[in-house]
Design a protein around this motif. Structure first.
Motif, mmCIF file in Angstrom:
data_model
loop_
_atom_site.group_PDB
_atom_site.id
_atom_site.type_symbol
_atom_site.label_atom_id
_atom_site.label_comp_id
_atom_site.label_asym_id
_atom_site.label_seq_id
_atom_site.Cartn_x
_atom_site.Cartn_y
_atom_site.Cartn_z
ATOM 1 N N TRP A 120 -11.464 3.170 9.000
ATOM 2 C CA TRP A 120 -10.097 3.196 9.511
ATOM 3 C C TRP A 120 -9.137 3.324 8.342
ATOM 4 N N VAL A 121 -8.376 4.394 8.284
ATOM 5 C CA VAL A 121 -7.545 4.665 7.115
ATOM 6 C C VAL A 121 -6.438 3.628 6.972
ATOM 7 N N ALA A 122 -6.071 2.945 8.047
ATOM 8 C CA ALA A 122 -5.020 1.927 7.979
ATOM 9 C C ALA A 122 -5.588 0.533 7.697
ATOM 10 N N ARG A 173 0.855 -1.186 0.000
ATOM 11 C CA ARG A 173 0.000 0.000 0.000
ATOM 12 C C ARG A 173 0.890 1.234 0.000
ATOM 13 N N VAL A 174 0.689 2.073 -0.958
ATOM 14 C CA VAL A 174 1.481 3.297 -1.098
ATOM 15 C C VAL A 174 0.873 4.420 -0.272
ATOM 16 N N ALA A 175 -0.431 4.574 -0.355
ATOM 17 C CA ALA A 175 -1.110 5.666 0.343
ATOM 18 C C ALA A 175 -2.573 5.318 0.516
ATOM 19 N N ALA A 176 -3.197 5.942 1.493
ATOM 20 C CA ALA A 176 -4.623 5.769 1.717
ATOM 21 C C ALA A 176 -5.210 7.077 2.210
ATOM 22 N N ILE A 177 -6.511 7.226 1.976
ATOM 23 C CA ILE A 177 -7.178 8.464 2.367
ATOM 24 C C ILE A 177 -8.541 8.121 2.941
ATOM 25 N N SER A 178 -8.913 8.831 3.990
ATOM 26 C CA SER A 178 -10.175 8.569 4.658
ATOM 27 C C SER A 178 -11.347 8.994 3.786
ATOM 28 N N LYS A 179 -12.536 8.625 4.236
ATOM 29 C CA LYS A 179 -13.739 8.861 3.442
ATOM 30 C C LYS A 179 -13.962 10.336 3.149
ATOM 31 N N GLN A 235 -9.873 13.813 5.088
ATOM 32 C CA GLN A 235 -9.177 14.538 6.143
ATOM 33 C C GLN A 235 -7.920 13.840 6.639
ATOM 34 N N ILE A 236 -7.883 12.529 6.507
ATOM 35 C CA ILE A 236 -6.758 11.747 7.034
ATOM 36 C C ILE A 236 -6.107 10.973 5.898
ATOM 37 N N THR A 237 -4.777 11.056 5.856
ATOM 38 C CA THR A 237 -4.022 10.319 4.854
ATOM 39 C C THR A 237 -2.879 9.556 5.525
ATOM 40 N N THR A 238 -2.423 8.540 4.860
ATOM 41 C CA THR A 238 -1.283 7.781 5.341
ATOM 42 C C THR A 238 -0.450 7.340 4.156
ATOM 43 N N TYR A 239 0.871 7.231 4.361
ATOM 44 C CA TYR A 239 1.796 6.909 3.286
ATOM 45 C C TYR A 239 2.825 5.885 3.763
ATOM 46 N N VAL A 240 3.287 5.078 2.826
ATOM 47 C CA VAL A 240 4.437 4.238 3.119
ATOM 48 C C VAL A 240 5.661 5.142 3.196
#
Length: 122
Positions: free
Chosen positions: A103-105, A47-53, A56-61
């Protein structure tokens, strides 16, 4: 059912940029956490990146932090991945995916696109 179609891949020189897009149809887009994944065989998909619905929330490798940006436009049913300062090791097939979890993760992605090839030359 959610149908996902990616676009924007291609060949770029190291240091260049690309923007991937993923258009969703079939269900309410804003009800899904969205993620971008990549795979270069024989490596496992990551997973490179994810974004909440609500975006507002993002996550990155770690390997893409500071270079890639994930965003979404719920009015257009589209999620984007802006990729800057590309490196040869970013070469992969990139997939977008949708998860019903808030859950963004989350790792529980139910729907996947067909993928788009990104090739970064040195």
């Amino acid at each position: 059912q959610v149908q996902l179609v990616e676009s924007g891949g291609g060949l770029v020189q190291a240091g260049g940029s690309l923007r991937l897009s993923c258009v969703a149809s079939g269900q309410t887009f804003s009800e899904y956490t969205m993620g971008w994944f990549r795979r270069t065989p024989p490596k496992e998909r990551e997973r490179v990146a994810a974004i909440s619905k609500n975006g507002q929330i993002t996550t990155y490798v770690d390997s893409v932090k500071g270079r890639f940006t994930i965003s979404r436009d719920n009015a257009k049913n589209t999620v984007y991945l802006q990729m800057n300062s590309l490196k040869p090791e970013d070469t992969a097939v990139y997939y977008c995916a949708a998860a019903p979890s808030s859950w963004v993760a989350t790792t529980d992605y139910n729907y996947w696109g067909q993928g788009t090839q990104v090739t970064v030359s040195s």
